[in-house]
Design a protein around this motif. Structure first.
Motif, PDB file in Angstrom:
ATOM      1  N   TRP A   1       3.542   9.674   6.672  1.00 25.24           N
ATOM      2  CA  TRP A   1       4.214   9.190   5.471  1.00 25.24           C
ATOM      3  C   TRP A   1       5.667   8.839   5.772  1.00 25.24           C
ATOM      4  O   TRP A   1       6.173   7.806   5.343  1.00 25.24           O
ATOM      5  N   PHE A   2       6.358   9.689   6.543  1.00 21.90           N
ATOM      6  CA  PHE A   2       7.760   9.435   6.880  1.00 21.90           C
ATOM      7  C   PHE A   2       7.904   8.165   7.712  1.00 21.90           C
ATOM      8  O   PHE A   2       8.775   7.334   7.460  1.00 21.90           O
ATOM      9  N   LEU A   3       7.051   7.985   8.714  1.00 17.76           N
ATOM     10  CA  LEU A   3       7.122   6.785   9.546  1.00 17.76           C
ATOM     11  C   LEU A   3       6.756   5.531   8.766  1.00 17.76           C
ATOM     12  O   LEU A   3       7.292   4.451   9.031  1.00 17.76           O
ATOM     13  N   ALA A   4       5.880   5.654   7.796  1.00 17.77           N
ATOM     14  CA  ALA A   4       5.525   4.506   6.966  1.00 17.77           C
ATOM     15  C   ALA A   4       6.704   4.072   6.112  1.00 17.77           C
ATOM     16  O   ALA A   4       6.835   2.891   5.789  1.00 17.77           O
ATOM     17  N   GLN A   5       7.594   4.995   5.764  1.00 16.34           N
ATOM     18  CA  GLN A   5       8.775   4.642   4.992  1.00 16.34           C
ATOM     19  C   GLN A   5       9.741   3.799   5.827  1.00 16.34           C
ATOM     20  O   GLN A   5      10.456   2.957   5.297  1.00 16.34           O
TER      21      GLN A   5
ATOM     22  N   MET B   1       0.815  -1.184   0.000  1.00 18.23           N
ATOM     23  CA  MET B   1       0.000   0.000   0.000  1.00 18.23           C
ATOM     24  C   MET B   1       0.869   1.262   0.000  1.00 18.23           C
ATOM     25  O   MET B   1       0.543   2.234  -0.653  1.00 18.23           O
ATOM     26  N   ILE B   2       1.971   1.220   0.749  1.00 15.73           N
ATOM     27  CA  ILE B   2       2.796   2.416   0.854  1.00 15.73           C
ATOM     28  C   ILE B   2       3.412   2.780  -0.492  1.00 15.73           C
ATOM     29  O   ILE B   2       3.594   3.957  -0.796  1.00 15.73           O
ATOM     30  N   ALA B   3       3.709   1.782  -1.312  1.00 16.64           N
ATOM     31  CA  ALA B   3       4.257   2.080  -2.633  1.00 16.64           C
ATOM     32  C   ALA B   3       3.234   2.819  -3.486  1.00 16.64           C
ATOM     33  O   ALA B   3       3.569   3.745  -4.223  1.00 16.64           O
ATOM     34  N   THR B   4       1.972   2.427  -3.362  1.00 20.16           N
ATOM     35  CA  THR B   4       0.904   3.107  -4.100  1.00 20.16           C
ATOM     36  C   THR B   4       0.748   4.544  -3.617  1.00 20.16           C
ATOM     37  O   THR B   4       0.615   5.462  -4.427  1.00 20.16           O
ATOM     38  N   VAL B   5       0.766   4.730  -2.288  1.00 17.75           N
ATOM     39  CA  VAL B   5       0.651   6.090  -1.733  1.00 17.75           C
ATOM     40  C   VAL B   5       1.821   6.940  -2.196  1.00 17.75           C
ATOM     41  O   VAL B   5       1.648   8.102  -2.573  1.00 17.75           O
ATOM     42  N   ASN B   6       3.039   6.370  -2.186  1.00 20.37           N
ATOM     43  CA  ASN B   6       4.215   7.118  -2.654  1.00 20.37           C
ATOM     44  C   ASN B   6       4.055   7.548  -4.104  1.00 20.37           C
ATOM     45  O   ASN B   6       4.353   8.683  -4.468  1.00 20.37           O
ATOM     46  N   ARG B   7       3.601   6.641  -4.946  1.00 20.03           N
ATOM     47  CA  ARG B   7       3.438   6.974  -6.366  1.00 20.03           C
ATOM     48  C   ARG B   7       2.375   8.043  -6.572  1.00 20.03           C
ATOM     49  O   ARG B   7       2.549   8.958  -7.374  1.00 20.03           O
ATOM     50  N   VAL B   8       1.259   7.928  -5.850  1.00 18.13           N
ATOM     51  CA  VAL B   8       0.179   8.913  -5.996  1.00 18.13           C
ATOM     52  C   VAL B   8       0.642  10.284  -5.517  1.00 18.13           C
ATOM     53  O   VAL B   8       0.423  11.294  -6.188  1.00 18.13           O
ATOM     54  N   LEU B   9       1.294  10.333  -4.344  1.00 19.32           N
ATOM     55  CA  LEU B   9       1.779  11.623  -3.828  1.00 19.32           C
ATOM     56  C   LEU B   9       2.818  12.241  -4.746  1.00 19.32           C
ATOM     57  O   LEU B   9       2.782  13.445  -5.023  1.00 19.32           O
ATOM     58  N   LEU B  10       3.737  11.437  -5.220  1.00 22.22           N
ATOM     59  CA  LEU B  10       4.761  11.945  -6.133  1.00 22.22           C
ATOM     60  C   LEU B  10       4.139  12.431  -7.440  1.00 22.22           C
ATOM     61  O   LEU B  10       4.507  13.488  -7.958  1.00 22.22           O
ATOM     62  N   GLY B  11       3.174  11.686  -7.964  1.00 20.76           N
ATOM     63  CA  GLY B  11       2.492  12.091  -9.196  1.00 20.76           C
ATOM     64  C   GLY B  11       1.714  13.385  -9.024  1.00 20.76           C
ATOM     65  O   GLY B  11       1.764  14.271  -9.882  1.00 20.76           O
TER      66      GLY B  11
END
Length: 192
Positions: free
Chosen positions: A79-83, A1-11
């Motif tokens: 977000w930082f803690l999820a990383q 899930m975190i990879a999806t959130v990262n991609r959406v936020l970055l996009g």
């Protein structure tokens, strides 16, 4: 899930920066802009003195600014803690029957499950990663298939043997698994 959130936020961040930066650049270069656009030309500033002091005397302004900034800080911390969260499961809780319970190292269960899956006919190699929670682990299995290997037999053997043994030995009710199959690269055999 975190990879999806990262991609959406970055996009989203990239899209916003691209649109706003492109629009400001177009205005600065003297391009024709629509009437609703807040900047009118090369000599215009981003925030005028009137814009900066417009809502300063309103009672709702500062609580709104503080609330929005607090939400942004909380989301950034989440977000930082999820990383930093581990993708692998370090240990699995095993019900030992005495009420205390025991812990099983995740890497040990991964190794045994991978060895058993890798020894099946038609499987060249198996890599296992445990994810999820300590009481409800999930397995991600990558099987490297030999050229003569049958995927249906490999999946059946994995489900009925390797996963069942791991489930039974760890005392788990269930051990859901996501399996990815990949073929071994090999040279074509010549027939003479």
């Amino acid at each position: 899930m975190i990879a999806t959130v990262n991609r959406v936020l970055l996009g989203l961040a990239g899209l916003i920066l691209l649109v706003v930066g492109g629009a400001v650049l177009a205005t600065g270069l003297g391009a024709h802009v629509p009437s609703w656009w807040p900047f009118e030309g090369k000599a215009d500033v981003l925030l005028s003195k009137g814009d900066r002091y417009r809502w300063r005397d309103q009672g709702w302004w500062w609580p709104t600014v503080i609330a929005v900034l607090a939400v942004l800080v909380i989301l950034a911390l989440w977000w930082f803690l999820a990383q930093l969260r581990r993708a692998r499961l370090a240990e699995v809780l095993v019900d030992s029957g005495d009420g205390e319970g025991a812990t099983l190292r995740g890497r040990a269960l991964e190794g045994v499950l991978g060895d058993e899956a890798g020894s099946m006919d038609g499987v060249s190699d198996a890599k296992v990663t445990l994810t999820g929670r300590r009481r409800a682990p999930r397995a991600r299995v990558r099987l490297l298939m030999e050229p003569h290997g049958a995927p249906d037999r490999a999946l059946r053997g994995l489900s009925e043997k390797a996963l069942e043994h791991a489930r039974t030995s760890a005392g788990l009710d269930e051990l859901p698994a996501e399996v990815r199959l990949k073929a071994v690269r090999h040279r074509a055999q010549r027939v003479t």
